[in-house]
Every structure is written in C-alpha cells, then in structure tokens.
Write a protein that holds these residues in place. Structure first.
Motif, short mmCIF file in Angstrom:
data_model
loop_
_atom_site.label_atom_id
_atom_site.label_comp_id
_atom_site.label_asym_id
_atom_site.label_seq_id
_atom_site.Cartn_x
_atom_site.Cartn_y
_atom_site.Cartn_z
N ASP A 1 -0.34 -128.16 6.86
CA ASP A 1 0.95 -128.22 6.17
C ASP A 1 2.03 -127.38 6.85
O ASP A 1 3.16 -127.29 6.35
N GLU B 1 5.62 -128.86 7.40
CA GLU B 1 6.38 -129.00 6.15
C GLU B 1 6.81 -127.63 5.61
O GLU B 1 7.93 -127.47 5.11
N GLU C 1 9.68 -126.39 7.71
CA GLU C 1 10.91 -127.10 7.35
C GLU C 1 11.48 -126.54 6.04
O GLU C 1 12.69 -126.34 5.91
#
Length: 324
Positions: free
Chosen positions: A129, A132, A135
C-alpha cells in the motif's frame, strides 16, 4: 555542492543509548557551525546498535538546539503507519520550525516481520500500500482535498521519498515530491534512478525536482589514516549484514578482526567499499565529485559510522572545508 548528514545513530560498543543520543544532538550543533545544510535521522528497530528509532523526536530535539540547519528523517517507515498521523507529525514540526523540515519517508518493514507487526499494531502487511499511502501523505501536506492534517501551517515542509531504483524515483516524480537515492545501500542504480526522477517529474508539492543521494564517507588526515579509522565501520557493517551485534567496535578490535577475515568476509568488505568513499581530503573530494558528476546530483547526505565520536566530527569537519 550541497552537503548534509544522515545519522543512523550507531552506538559505539561500551557506550549507552543515552550517550549516543546526546552525541547525535551535539554533532548536529557542530554540523550547523561547520556550514552543513541539513541533518537527518534514520529509523531503525530490532537492533542493539542503532539508537534512532523515532526520527520525528530527534528532529524536534535537534531543531531546538540549533538555529538554522534543516532537520530531516531518513526515513519514516510509512507502510507501518497512518499517512494522516505522519502528516500531522510533520506539520507539527513545520509549525515549530518553519522552513527547516525535510521529511523523508521510505518503504521498509523496520526490522523484519516480527517488528513490522508490532509497529503496525498487528494489522495486515501494508507494504504493497506504500504508493497509495505516499500519495495520501503528499495530499495532506499539499493541503489538498476536504481533509487536511493539523496544524494547518502557512508553509509546506519538503517531502522526500527514499529509494533504490527507477520505480521509487518515478513514483516520487509523479507526485511532485523530492527523491533520495541510497548509494550507501545499493550503489549500482543511482544514475538511472536519478535520471528517471528528473525525466518524469511533474510539479506537485514541489514546483521543481529536488534530488539527494546518500553515501558513507570517512575522511581522514590522509588516505592511510582514513583506512585505519574505517576498520570500525567495515566490521560494524559486516556484523549488521550477518545479524550480529550492531554496536560499533573500537578501532583496535576492528583492526584485529580485519586481519583474520575469511575469504567470504573479505569479499563482503570489498563489495561494501563500493558504498563508501574512504580517504584523505584530496581523495574524498575527487571521488565525491566523480560520483556527483555521474549522478548529476549536487546534494548529498553523508554517513560516517565510526567508533570514536571526535574522529567522526573531524571527518565531517575536513569535508566541510572542501565544500562549505
């Protein structure tokens, strides 16, 4: 050339964690006086010999004891934590020391699955992950979206992703954040990674690319002196790779150990030298200038994991006289 320091806070054998932490803060003060631009702290767990387990706390302590040098993390282990909580910690630091925060984050377990589970409160493995989370962290710091991390500072701290190749470089570039290549870990992909970062960069949190690279450097009075001092770093790194005691041995003990290495150990030491620059001032400048040219990188973080604190300070001082 811009230079800073990345401190893993290696604990010399026979010293306490308290003494090592105090020495790191004292070194940050010396670094500022020498003209270094930044002082970063690593994050390591499940080790007896590296004291920096909470870079955010060390950043605050170092910033409180200095006036202008930037403080950073190299890096916070983002997959194990909430991106929102990390953003809040970074923003809190920015509110206390505006314009002085360089937040580096990385994709690492922090010390194997046993430690990863405990850092992540036994949640499922979130290593996949990371893009993500990175981000989301970028968005929180860039004050995007309806949910923003507090405190809502006027300025934005610099955010860097740490990496070892093109994939991590392109991810950082796509988010418009800084990138740090770990030459001290994997010295064979630096030119390609930094070129990929510059080529793929799109403005985001940062308006233009900011790239750094990290390398081990031991700068002695001359080449022979540097080789003598570096024995403690060689044996320390050899022990770290074997999962042995990661405290830094004194030079005498290290020299004795160097004289009795097996062929396989000699091969490991020789391979590890590619991650290091060891020599007197003239050699250090020549080699650092050379790798800087190859990487097209003018911003470096230096590591120096010697046993003797005063010799480490002198090594950094000699380098500062070359560039600052």
């Amino acid at each position: 050339m811009r230079i800073g320091i990345l401190d893993q806070m290696p604990q010399p054998k026979g010293r306490t964690a308290e003494e090592t932490a105090a020495g790191a803060l004292e070194m940050a003060r010396h670094a500022e006086n020498m003209g270094y631009g930044s002082y970063w702290f690593a994050e390591h767990h499940a080790t007896r010999g590296m004291v920096s387990s909470s870079p955010e706390i060390m950043m605050a302590a170092a910033a409180a004891r200095t006036e202008s040098i930037k403080v950073g993390s190299g890096g916070i282990l983002l997959p194990q934590y909430s991106a929102y909580k990390v953003a809040a910690q970074i923003s809190q630091l920015e509110s206390l020391y505006p314009g002085r925060i360089e937040a580096g984050v990385g994709r690492s377990t922090g010390g194997g699955e046993f430690v990863r589970k405990r850092l992540a409160d036994f949640k499922h493995n979130q290593m996949g992950d990371y893009p993500e989370k990175l981000e989301a962290l970028t968005g929180y710091l860039n004050k995007e979206g309806q949910i923003r991390a507090a405190p809502r500072t006027e300025g934005k701290p610099d955010l860097y992703a740490l990496g070892l190749g093109e994939n991590s470089a392109e991810l950082a570039a796509s988010l418009g954040i800084g990138y740090v290549f770990g030459h001290f870990i994997k010295p064979d992909r630096g030119a390609e990674a930094l070129e990929a970062y510059r080529r793929s960069f799109r403005p985001g949190l940062l308006g233009s690319p900011k790239a750094k690279a990290c390398v081990f450097v031991v700068c002695g009075e001359d080449d022979e002196h540097a080789e003598y001092l570096s024995a403690s770093q060689h044996i320390w790194l050899l022990n770290v790779e074997k999962g042995l005691d990661s405290q830094v041995p004194d030079v005498t003990t290290a020299q004795e150990r160097m004289a009795s290495l097996s062929e396989k150990e000699k091969e490991s030491v020789g391979k590890n030298r590619k991650r290091m620059i060891i020599g007197g001032p003239e050699k250090v400048k020549r080699e650092l200038d050379n790798v800087s040219e190859i990487y097209q990188c003018e911003d470096w973080l230096l590591l120096c994991n010697l046993y003797d604190w005063e010799e480490k300070r002198k090594s950094f001082e000699r380098i500062s006289k070359l560039y600052l």
